[in-house]
Design a protein around this motif. Structure first.
Motif, PDB file in Angstrom:
ATOM      1  N   ASP A  87       0.881  -1.172   0.000  1.00 22.27           N
ATOM      2  CA  ASP A  87       0.000   0.000   0.000  1.00 22.27           C
ATOM      3  C   ASP A  87       0.920   1.223   0.000  1.00 22.27           C
ATOM      4  OD1 ASP A  87      -2.138   1.763   0.233  1.00 22.27           O
ATOM      5  OD2 ASP A  87      -2.290   1.525   2.405  1.00 22.27           O
ATOM      6  N   TRP A  88       1.064   1.852  -1.153  1.00 24.41           N
ATOM      7  CA  TRP A  88       2.064   2.902  -1.339  1.00 24.41           C
ATOM      8  C   TRP A  88       1.664   4.184  -0.631  1.00 24.41           C
ATOM      9  CZ3 TRP A  88       6.523   1.309  -3.121  1.00 24.41           C
ATOM     10  CH2 TRP A  88       6.554   0.128  -3.864  1.00 24.41           C
ATOM     11  N   ILE A  89       2.535   4.643   0.258  1.00 23.03           N
ATOM     12  CA  ILE A  89       2.390   5.939   0.922  1.00 23.03           C
ATOM     13  C   ILE A  89       3.530   6.778   0.388  1.00 23.03           C
ATOM     14  CG2 ILE A  89       2.444   7.141   3.138  1.00 23.03           C
ATOM     15  CD1 ILE A  89       1.257   4.551   4.355  1.00 23.03           C
ATOM     16  N   LEU A  90       3.161   7.780  -0.403  1.00 22.62           N
ATOM     17  CA  LEU A  90       4.156   8.524  -1.167  1.00 22.62           C
ATOM     18  C   LEU A  90       4.140  10.025  -0.858  1.00 22.62           C
ATOM     19  CD1 LEU A  90       3.554   6.921  -4.698  1.00 22.62           C
ATOM     20  CD2 LEU A  90       5.142   6.152  -2.895  1.00 22.62           C
ATOM     21  N   THR A  91       5.275  10.654  -1.034  1.00 29.31           N
ATOM     22  CA  THR A  91       5.494  12.089  -1.135  1.00 29.31           C
ATOM     23  C   THR A  91       5.405  12.844   0.190  1.00 29.31           C
ATOM     24  OG1 THR A  91       4.755  12.013  -3.423  1.00 29.31           O
ATOM     25  CG2 THR A  91       4.840  14.190  -2.406  1.00 29.31           C
ATOM     26  N   ARG A  92       4.255  12.821   0.866  1.00 27.47           N
ATOM     27  CA  ARG A  92       4.029  13.552   2.106  1.00 27.47           C
ATOM     28  C   ARG A  92       2.963  12.812   2.924  1.00 27.47           C
ATOM     29  NH1 ARG A  92       7.414  15.892  -0.253  1.00 27.47           N
ATOM     30  NH2 ARG A  92       7.714  18.088  -0.699  1.00 27.47           N
ATOM     31  N   ILE A  93       2.945  13.112   4.239  1.00 29.63           N
ATOM     32  CA  ILE A  93       1.911  12.600   5.137  1.00 29.63           C
ATOM     33  C   ILE A  93       1.373  13.756   5.971  1.00 29.63           C
ATOM     34  CG2 ILE A  93       1.468  11.197   7.203  1.00 29.63           C
ATOM     35  CD1 ILE A  93       3.611   9.222   6.182  1.00 29.63           C
ATOM     36  N   LEU A  94       0.055  13.856   6.032  1.00 31.49           N
ATOM     37  CA  LEU A  94      -0.625  14.684   7.020  1.00 31.49           C
ATOM     38  C   LEU A  94      -1.310  13.680   7.955  1.00 31.49           C
ATOM     39  CD1 LEU A  94      -2.188  17.375   4.655  1.00 31.49           C
ATOM     40  CD2 LEU A  94      -0.224  17.671   6.189  1.00 31.49           C
ATOM     41  N   TRP A  95      -0.770  13.538   9.172  1.00 33.50           N
ATOM     42  CA  TRP A  95      -1.229  12.520  10.110  1.00 33.50           C
ATOM     43  C   TRP A  95      -2.357  13.096  10.951  1.00 33.50           C
ATOM     44  CZ3 TRP A  95       2.858   9.781  13.708  1.00 33.50           C
ATOM     45  CH2 TRP A  95       2.273   8.673  14.334  1.00 33.50           C
ATOM     46  N   LEU A  96      -3.502  12.426  10.952  1.00 32.00           N
ATOM     47  CA  LEU A  96      -4.684  12.928  11.632  1.00 32.00           C
ATOM     48  C   LEU A  96      -4.817  12.390  13.054  1.00 32.00           C
ATOM     49  CD1 LEU A  96      -7.399  12.669   8.823  1.00 32.00           C
ATOM     50  CD2 LEU A  96      -5.865  14.585   9.382  1.00 32.00           C
ATOM     51  N   SER A  97      -5.418  13.217  13.894  1.00 38.52           N
ATOM     52  CA  SER A  97      -5.763  12.846  15.260  1.00 38.52           C
ATOM     53  C   SER A  97      -7.220  13.218  15.481  1.00 38.52           C
ATOM     54  CB  SER A  97      -4.871  13.613  16.243  1.00 38.52           C
ATOM     55  OG  SER A  97      -5.204  13.293  17.580  1.00 38.52           O
ATOM     56  N   GLY A  98      -8.003  12.294  16.025  1.00 38.06           N
ATOM     57  CA  GLY A  98      -9.409  12.566  16.298  1.00 38.06           C
ATOM     58  C   GLY A  98      -9.576  13.581  17.412  1.00 38.06           C
ATOM     59  N   PHE A 112      -5.482   8.604  15.505  1.00 40.56           N
ATOM     60  CA  PHE A 112      -4.031   8.768  15.524  1.00 40.56           C
ATOM     61  C   PHE A 112      -3.346   7.410  15.677  1.00 40.56           C
ATOM     62  CE2 PHE A 112       0.014   9.924  17.643  1.00 40.56           C
ATOM     63  CZ  PHE A 112       0.512  10.807  16.710  1.00 40.56           C
ATOM     64  N   ARG A 113      -3.834   6.582  16.585  1.00 41.19           N
ATOM     65  CA  ARG A 113      -3.233   5.261  16.805  1.00 41.19           C
ATOM     66  C   ARG A 113      -3.532   4.292  15.669  1.00 41.19           C
ATOM     67  NH1 ARG A 113      -4.869   5.358  22.966  1.00 41.19           N
ATOM     68  NH2 ARG A 113      -3.119   6.569  23.736  1.00 41.19           N
ATOM     69  N   ARG A 114      -4.537   4.610  14.860  1.00 40.05           N
ATOM     70  CA  ARG A 114      -4.825   3.807  13.658  1.00 40.05           C
ATOM     71  C   ARG A 114      -3.921   4.215  12.498  1.00 40.05           C
ATOM     72  NH1 ARG A 114     -10.682   4.225  11.780  1.00 40.05           N
ATOM     73  NH2 ARG A 114      -9.851   2.763  10.269  1.00 40.05           N
ATOM     74  N   TYR A 115      -3.130   5.262  12.655  1.00 34.36           N
ATOM     75  CA  TYR A 115      -2.235   5.763  11.612  1.00 34.36           C
ATOM     76  C   TYR A 115      -3.034   6.167  10.366  1.00 34.36           C
ATOM     77  CZ  TYR A 115       1.155   3.683  14.736  1.00 34.36           C
ATOM     78  OH  TYR A 115       1.879   3.360  15.846  1.00 34.36           O
ATOM     79  N   ILE A 116      -4.046   7.011  10.575  1.00 36.51           N
ATOM     80  CA  ILE A 116      -4.846   7.517   9.464  1.00 36.51           C
ATOM     81  C   ILE A 116      -4.201   8.796   8.959  1.00 36.51           C
ATOM     82  CG2 ILE A 116      -7.099   8.404   8.758  1.00 36.51           C
ATOM     83  CD1 ILE A 116      -7.117   5.388   9.323  1.00 36.51           C
ATOM     84  N   TYR A 117      -3.868   8.776   7.665  1.00 34.54           N
ATOM     85  CA  TYR A 117      -3.155   9.891   7.036  1.00 34.54           C
ATOM     86  C   TYR A 117      -3.922  10.414   5.825  1.00 34.54           C
ATOM     87  CZ  TYR A 117       0.871   7.054   8.802  1.00 34.54           C
ATOM     88  OH  TYR A 117       1.742   6.288   9.531  1.00 34.54           O
ATOM     89  N   LEU A 118      -3.581  11.627   5.430  1.00 34.25           N
ATOM     90  CA  LEU A 118      -3.759  12.094   4.066  1.00 34.25           C
ATOM     91  C   LEU A 118      -2.377  11.884   3.460  1.00 34.25           C
ATOM     92  CD1 LEU A 118      -6.001  13.668   5.699  1.00 34.25           C
ATOM     93  CD2 LEU A 118      -5.843  15.369   3.895  1.00 34.25           C
ATOM     94  N   HIS A 119      -2.289  11.146   2.358  1.00 39.62           N
ATOM     95  CA  HIS A 119      -0.971  10.854   1.785  1.00 39.62           C
ATOM     96  C   HIS A 119      -1.061  10.706   0.279  1.00 39.62           C
ATOM     97  CE1 HIS A 119      -1.628   6.516   0.995  1.00 39.62           C
ATOM     98  NE2 HIS A 119      -2.236   6.459   2.161  1.00 39.62           N
ATOM     99  N   GLY A 120       0.083  10.802  -0.357  1.00 35.39           N
ATOM    100  CA  GLY A 120       0.166  10.622  -1.800  1.00 35.39           C
ATOM    101  C   GLY A 120       0.099   9.154  -2.174  1.00 35.39           C
ATOM    102  N   THR A 121      -0.272   8.923  -3.442  1.00 36.25           N
ATOM    103  CA  THR A 121      -0.371   7.571  -3.959  1.00 36.25           C
ATOM    104  C   THR A 121       0.098   7.555  -5.413  1.00 36.25           C
ATOM    105  OG1 THR A 121      -1.819   5.623  -4.067  1.00 36.25           O
ATOM    106  CG2 THR A 121      -2.772   7.713  -4.780  1.00 36.25           C
ATOM    107  N   THR A 122       0.153   6.383  -5.988  1.00 34.41           N
ATOM    108  CA  THR A 122       0.623   6.261  -7.367  1.00 34.41           C
ATOM    109  C   THR A 122      -0.389   6.856  -8.350  1.00 34.41           C
ATOM    110  OG1 THR A 122      -0.419   4.126  -7.760  1.00 34.41           O
ATOM    111  CG2 THR A 122       1.741   4.093  -6.725  1.00 34.41           C
ATOM    112  N   ASP A 123       0.095   7.296  -9.483  1.00 36.16           N
ATOM    113  CA  ASP A 123      -0.791   7.858 -10.504  1.00 36.16           C
ATOM    114  C   ASP A 123      -1.707   6.799 -11.109  1.00 36.16           C
ATOM    115  OD1 ASP A 123       0.147  10.425 -10.149  1.00 36.16           O
ATOM    116  OD2 ASP A 123       1.611  10.297 -11.769  1.00 36.16           O
ATOM    117  N   SER A 124      -1.358   5.532 -10.925  1.00 33.01           N
ATOM    118  CA  SER A 124      -2.193   4.463 -11.477  1.00 33.01           C
ATOM    119  C   SER A 124      -3.432   4.200 -10.609  1.00 33.01           C
ATOM    120  CB  SER A 124      -1.376   3.175 -11.618  1.00 33.01           C
ATOM    121  OG  SER A 124      -0.889   2.762 -10.351  1.00 33.01           O
TER     122      SER A 124
END
Length: 172
Positions: A87-98, A112-124
């Motif tokens: 599961d590709w996590i690319l470029t940057r991470i914005l890590w969320l906390s409830g 936060f403990r679930r490691y929920i992010y806004l993150h980049g992904t592949t163009d495909s």
């Protein structure tokens, strides 16, 4: 700087606001398993969150992140062929906390403990279609645009509501 990110699960879209004005609209991909807060569910958590950490500033587009650290790799189709199930996590991470105890904070529902992010992904990977494992995926170029506009503690509302009519109008 943005002061609110609103992520619509119905629209598969991120809306960025500053002082109540819509400034940014980006396609996203949320969880294939739909909305939900439980640890291990593979669902995207709903409710009010905040950006707790920003990771990857200054890394190149396509930088591969594992365990919130750059591996030194840049995503390529050859790398994807070598690791087809990653599961590709690319470029940057914005890590969320409830921000809502019992809903998305603490115990078995802690974003936060679930490691929920806004993150980049592949163009495909398709956008505007739920396909993630719980995180909110963005195109790398969109994340590079968003990242510097989002301060630590920026509010992030994730809900099932469709985009309000006024936010669906074209941006100037």
């Amino acid at each position: 700087m943005l002061d609110l990110l609103h992520i619509s699960l119905a629209d598969q879209c991120l809306y960025g606001f500053a002082d109540g004005q819509l400034l940014l609209r980006l396609p996203v991909s949320t969880a294939l398993n739909g909305p939900g807060e439980l640890n291990g569910s593979g669902c995207t958590p709903r409710g009010l969150h905040q950006v707790r950490a920003k990771i990857g500033g200054g890394l190149p587009s396509g930088a591969v992140l594992r365990g919130r650290r750059w591996t030194g790799e840049i995503w390529s189709s050859a790398l994807a062929a070598q690791f087809p199930d990653r599961d590709w996590i690319l470029t940057r991470i914005l890590w969320l906390s409830g921000c809502e105890p019992g809903r998305n904070r603490l115990g078995a529902v802690d974003t936060f403990r679930r490691y929920i992010y806004l993150h980049g992904t592949t163009d495909s990977e398709p956008m505007s279609v739920p396909r993630s494992h719980g995180c909110v995926r963005l195109r790398n170029a969109d994340l590079l645009l968003l990242f510097p506009l989002v301060p630590i503690h920026c509010a992030v509302q994730i809900d099932e509501a469709a985009c309000p009519e006024w936010a669906a109008t074209p941006l100037n």
